[in-house]
Design an enzyme around this catalytic site. Structure first.
Site, PDB file in Angstrom:
ATOM      1  N   HIS A 141      -0.794  -4.219   1.755  1.00 61.16           N
ATOM      2  CA  HIS A 141      -2.051  -4.076   2.522  1.00 61.16           C
ATOM      3  C   HIS A 141      -3.055  -5.143   2.057  1.00 61.16           C
ATOM      4  O   HIS A 141      -3.719  -5.776   2.873  1.00 61.16           O
ATOM      5  CB  HIS A 141      -2.703  -2.705   2.265  1.00 61.16           C
ATOM      6  CG  HIS A 141      -1.926  -1.523   2.750  1.00 61.16           C
ATOM      7  ND1 HIS A 141      -1.637  -0.448   1.950  1.00 61.16           N
ATOM      8  CD2 HIS A 141      -1.413  -1.215   3.969  1.00 61.16           C
ATOM      9  CE1 HIS A 141      -0.979   0.460   2.645  1.00 61.16           C
ATOM     10  NE2 HIS A 141      -0.818   0.015   3.874  1.00 61.16           N
ATOM     11  N   LYS A 156      -0.086  14.220   8.515  1.00 60.26           N
ATOM     12  CA  LYS A 156       0.693  14.272   7.278  1.00 60.26           C
ATOM     13  C   LYS A 156      -0.219  14.698   6.121  1.00 60.26           C
ATOM     14  O   LYS A 156      -1.426  14.475   6.158  1.00 60.26           O
ATOM     15  CB  LYS A 156       1.368  12.943   6.923  1.00 60.26           C
ATOM     16  CG  LYS A 156       1.066  11.779   7.817  1.00 60.26           C
ATOM     17  CD  LYS A 156       1.771  10.507   7.385  1.00 60.26           C
ATOM     18  CE  LYS A 156       1.225   9.331   8.164  1.00 60.26           C
ATOM     19  NZ  LYS A 156       1.622   8.047   7.782  1.00 60.26           N
ATOM     20  N   ARG A 210       6.198  -5.592   8.723  1.00 63.15           N
ATOM     21  CA  ARG A 210       7.007  -5.929   7.545  1.00 63.15           C
ATOM     22  C   ARG A 210       8.412  -6.334   7.938  1.00 63.15           C
ATOM     23  O   ARG A 210       9.001  -7.238   7.363  1.00 63.15           O
ATOM     24  CB  ARG A 210       7.099  -4.722   6.594  1.00 63.15           C
ATOM     25  CG  ARG A 210       5.814  -4.411   5.869  1.00 63.15           C
ATOM     26  CD  ARG A 210       5.865  -3.052   5.240  1.00 63.15           C
ATOM     27  NE  ARG A 210       6.027  -2.030   6.267  1.00 63.15           N
ATOM     28  CZ  ARG A 210       5.994  -0.726   6.027  1.00 63.15           C
ATOM     29  NH1 ARG A 210       5.824  -0.277   4.803  1.00 63.15           N
ATOM     30  NH2 ARG A 210       6.140   0.142   7.017  1.00 63.15           N
ATOM     31  N   SER A 266       3.433   2.761   1.123  1.00 65.89           N
ATOM     32  CA  SER A 266       2.697   3.719   0.283  1.00 65.89           C
ATOM     33  C   SER A 266       3.621   4.883  -0.076  1.00 65.89           C
ATOM     34  O   SER A 266       3.609   5.385  -1.203  1.00 65.89           O
ATOM     35  CB  SER A 266       1.472   4.251   1.027  1.00 65.89           C
ATOM     36  OG  SER A 266       0.620   3.198   1.362  1.00 65.89           O
TER      37      SER A 266
HETATM   38  O1  PNS Z   1      -0.947   3.319   8.075  1.00 62.14           O
HETATM   39  P1  PNS Z   1      -0.411   4.005   9.293  1.00 62.14           P
HETATM   40  O2  PNS Z   1      -0.208   5.466   9.004  1.00 62.14           O
HETATM   41  O3  PNS Z   1       0.789   3.336   9.868  1.00 62.14           O
HETATM   42  O4  PNS Z   1      -1.593   3.919  10.406  1.00 62.14           O
HETATM   43  C1  PNS Z   1      -1.444   4.527  11.668  1.00 62.14           C
HETATM   44  C2  PNS Z   1      -2.785   4.484  12.435  1.00 62.14           C
HETATM   45  C3  PNS Z   1      -3.910   5.077  11.606  1.00 62.14           C
HETATM   46  C4  PNS Z   1      -3.138   3.058  12.759  1.00 62.14           C
HETATM   47  C5  PNS Z   1      -2.585   5.275  13.763  1.00 62.14           C
HETATM   48  O5  PNS Z   1      -2.013   6.513  13.484  1.00 62.14           O
HETATM   49  C6  PNS Z   1      -3.886   5.493  14.527  1.00 62.14           C
HETATM   50  O6  PNS Z   1      -4.463   4.566  15.039  1.00 62.14           O
HETATM   51  N1  PNS Z   1      -4.360   6.761  14.560  1.00 62.14           N
HETATM   52  C7  PNS Z   1      -5.608   7.127  15.165  1.00 62.14           C
HETATM   53  C8  PNS Z   1      -5.408   8.016  16.390  1.00 62.14           C
HETATM   54  C9  PNS Z   1      -5.087   7.151  17.590  1.00 62.14           C
HETATM   55  O7  PNS Z   1      -5.863   6.342  18.038  1.00 62.14           O
HETATM   56  N2  PNS Z   1      -3.864   7.345  18.106  1.00 62.14           N
HETATM   57  C10 PNS Z   1      -3.337   6.587  19.210  1.00 62.14           C
HETATM   58  C11 PNS Z   1      -2.780   5.278  18.692  1.00 62.14           C
HETATM   59  S1  PNS Z   1      -1.831   4.524  19.949  1.00 62.14           S
END
Ligand code: PNS
Length: 179
Positions: free
Chosen positions: A31, A55, A104, A142
């Site tokens: 990150h 989660k 990645r 993570s």
């Molecule tokens: O680090 P991660 O868990 O891969 O991040 C995922 C994240 C936070 C980017 C994604 O879950 C998100 O944007 N969540 C917010 C809710 C939302 O907007 N959902 C629709 C996304 S298409």
């Protein structure tokens, strides 16, 4: 160029604000590498911790933000925020025109593509920009860092030292509670 076509063309904002959303439970060197490179591309980079996760996180949103702030102290154009709800609404609230994500490996691509296309449908003006992870960090997540650390494996070089220290305290506390 006619006045009409000039008014129709979207304009590049004077200052490009990018949002880098994620769980960051906790921030890894992967990150961090992405944030360092993103901070050179955009005028303002907002690292945003997702607050309404399904989660079960190891660290609270506040702890994750504290770690991020500690690690990102030296970056003048990088800020740390948290958000609930849709990331596109959070981006709009900060006038961000870019959503930054890292890839990645090919296994990330499908999920990232789905999110990028959904976000584009929800807010067409927000452009998802992908940076390829540095190959040195392409295997880090993570989740794996937490698992390896909890089982006594060496994670030095995978997370910033401040995060390693906090993980050690967290694991020690949970062992005490379990004892
Ligand atoms: O680090 P991660 O868990 O891969 O991040 C995922 C994240 C936070 C980017 C994604 O879950 C998100 O944007 N969540 C917010 C809710 C939302 O907007 N959902 C629709 C996304 S298409």
């Amino acid at each position: 160029m006619s006045q009409e076509s000039e008014t129709r063309l979207p304009r590049k904002p004077r200052r490009v604000v990018a949002i880098y959303p994620g769980s960051f439970d906790p921030i890894t060197n992967g990150h961090l590498d992405l944030i360092q490179r993103g901070s050179l591309l955009f005028d303002r980079l907002i690292v945003s911790v997702l607050g309404n996760e399904t989660k079960q996180p190891l660290f609270s949103v506040e702890e994750r933000m504290e770690m991020l702030r500690e690690v990102l102290d030296g970056y003048p154009n990088v800020e740390v925020h948290s958000f609930q709800g849709l990331v596109v609404d959070h981006a709009a609230a900060h006038s961000a025109t870019v959503l930054l994500r890292g890839i990645r490996a090919i296994s990330d691509y499908e999920y990232e593509l789905q999110m990028a296309l959904m976000n584009r449908r929800l807010r067409p003006g927000l452009e998802t920009v992908f940076l390829l992870s540095n190959e040195a960090y392409s295997f880090i997540s993570s989740r794996l860092v937490k698992e390896v650390f909890a089982l006594g494996g060496n994670i030095s070089g995978l997370v910033p030292p401040a995060v390693e220290a906090r993980l050690a305290r967290r694991v020690a506390t949970s062992r005490q509670k379990g004892a």
